[in-house]
Write an enzyme that holds these catalytic residues in place. Structure first.
Site, PDB file in Angstrom:
ATOM      1  N   HIS A  10       0.806  -1.224   0.000  1.00  0.00           N
ATOM      2  CA  HIS A  10       0.000   0.000   0.000  1.00  0.00           C
ATOM      3  C   HIS A  10       0.840   1.276   0.000  1.00  0.00           C
ATOM      4  CE1 HIS A  10      -4.006  -1.802   0.388  1.00  0.00           C
ATOM      5  NE2 HIS A  10      -3.420  -2.729   1.130  1.00  0.00           N
ATOM      6  N   GLU A  69      -9.109   4.657  -6.263  1.00  0.00           N
ATOM      7  CA  GLU A  69      -8.259   5.000  -7.404  1.00  0.00           C
ATOM      8  C   GLU A  69      -9.003   5.772  -8.479  1.00  0.00           C
ATOM      9  OE1 GLU A  69      -9.583   0.660  -8.095  1.00  0.00           O
ATOM     10  OE2 GLU A  69      -9.282   2.052  -6.438  1.00  0.00           O
TER      11      GLU A  69
END
Length: 351
Positions: free
Chosen positions: A225, A255
């Protein structure tokens, strides 16, 4: 400022300051600042120039007020605010004043015509200049007036900074989903006003696109991450660098990003969204290498609800993913080609 005048204007000023700090929309806070200071200074016109991190003027606010007396002797005040967003031109004498304040980071006063031109830099909480408050007056400011202006601007800056922080994504610094909702409401009001009877023909059209990083879950799973967050930050900066001053960019969640762009026609909008796609495709990301985005876009039509326009762009995005990714598709083109079916949606009755 005579003591009698200070006493008579103090309750009004405090009421306006209270109203300003109750506002939760950034653009309305800017307007409230001009409405507060103009009568206090006894001037008919005040201006606010908002700038970006490159010190470029991104939009201008001009406030005009006029005090009149009717036939019965009753006093009345009329006000107008021009909010100019697609024209960064600034008069030469104003531009010189802004440059001076940018370099010295302090208020400036200079003679202009038969009076004086005053300017005050607006500073974000982080110390960055984000704009300028400017006005003209025949007489010079008194020390008390200068102190009052400084106090009002400090209060405004603190409130604006708090609102601005609450409407930004912590990772990328882009406007967040809440800010998008506020700005879409205002944009739809502007679009509806452009189509009102007697309104001038709009010079530009707005387009809304949803952009999504391809295979982002794979990036997180393979690299972790921390690298995923770095990809999000780099994509945000590349998109922001490619857009123009009149365009808006938001992190919608995860995203996904939303771009609201200005273009005169479909060809201009298509070319801009293609530049955004290429900006990501041609960049070499550390450790990950190649990253691509997919997207869908459609026109921001005021006769449709904002949620409907978002849904249309999202459907075009879904089709871009299904068609192989790394492409940005236009919703209406997909409808005309028979790839997507038109879905009944909410509309707004303008007139």
């Amino acid at each position: 400022m005579p003591s009698q005048r200070r006493g008579s204007t103090l309750p009004s000023m405090l009421a306006k300051l209270g109203a300003m700090t109750s506002i939760r929309e950034l653009q309305l806070v800017e307007q409230s600042l001009l409405r507060t200071l103009a009568p206090l200074l006894g001037v008919a016109e005040t201006s606010l120039y908002r700038t970006n991190e490159h010190h470029q003027v991104t939009h201008k606010l001009h406030h005009y007020r006029s005090d009149k007396r009717g036939p019965d002797g009753a006093a009345s005040t009329t006000e107008r605010i021009d909010d100019i967003r697609n024209d960064a031109s600034v008069a030469p004498h104003i531009s010189a004043l802004l440059d001076y304040m940018r370099l010295l980071k302090q208020p400036s006063r200079r003679t202009h015509g038969q009076g004086y031109l005053f300017g005050y830099p607006l500073i974000h909480g982080g110390g960055q200049q984000c704009g300028y408050f400017v006005f003209e007056r025949e007489q010079d400011l008194t020390p008390v007036e200068e102190a009052v202006i400084a106090g009002v601007l400090k209060l405004y800056t603190n409130h604006y900074t708090l609102l601005d922080t609450s409407q930004r994504d912590r990772l990328t610094g882009l406007r967040n989903r809440y800010s998008l909702e506020l700005n879409l409401d205002r944009l739809w009001e502007e679009l509806a006003a452009q189509q009102a009877p007697g309104a001038d023909a709009p010079q530009q059209a707005y387009w809304l696109g949803i952009l999504d990083i391809d295979h982002f879950k794979r990036v997180n799973d393979q690299y972790g991450h921390i690298i995923g967050d770095e990809i999000l930050l780099l994509v945000a900066r590349l998109l922001g660098r490619t857009l123009r001053r009149a365009d808006l960019l938001y992190r919608y969640g995860g995203e996904e990003f939303i771009a609201v762009v200005v273009a005169p026609d479909l060809a201009g909008a298509t070319a801009l969204f293609e530049r955004l796609r290429l900006a990501i495709e041609q960049f070499t990301f550390p450790q990950v290498g190649r990253v691509t985005i997919s997207g869908g876009f459609c026109s921001a039509t005021p006769t449709l609800l904002p949620g409907t326009v978002l849904d249309r762009a999202d459907r075009a995005l879904y089709q871009a993913k299904a068609a192989g990714r790394n492409r940005v598709l236009h919703y209406d083109a997909l409808i005309s080609q028979g790839i997507l079916d038109e879905v009944e949606c909410g509309t707004i009755e303008l007139f």
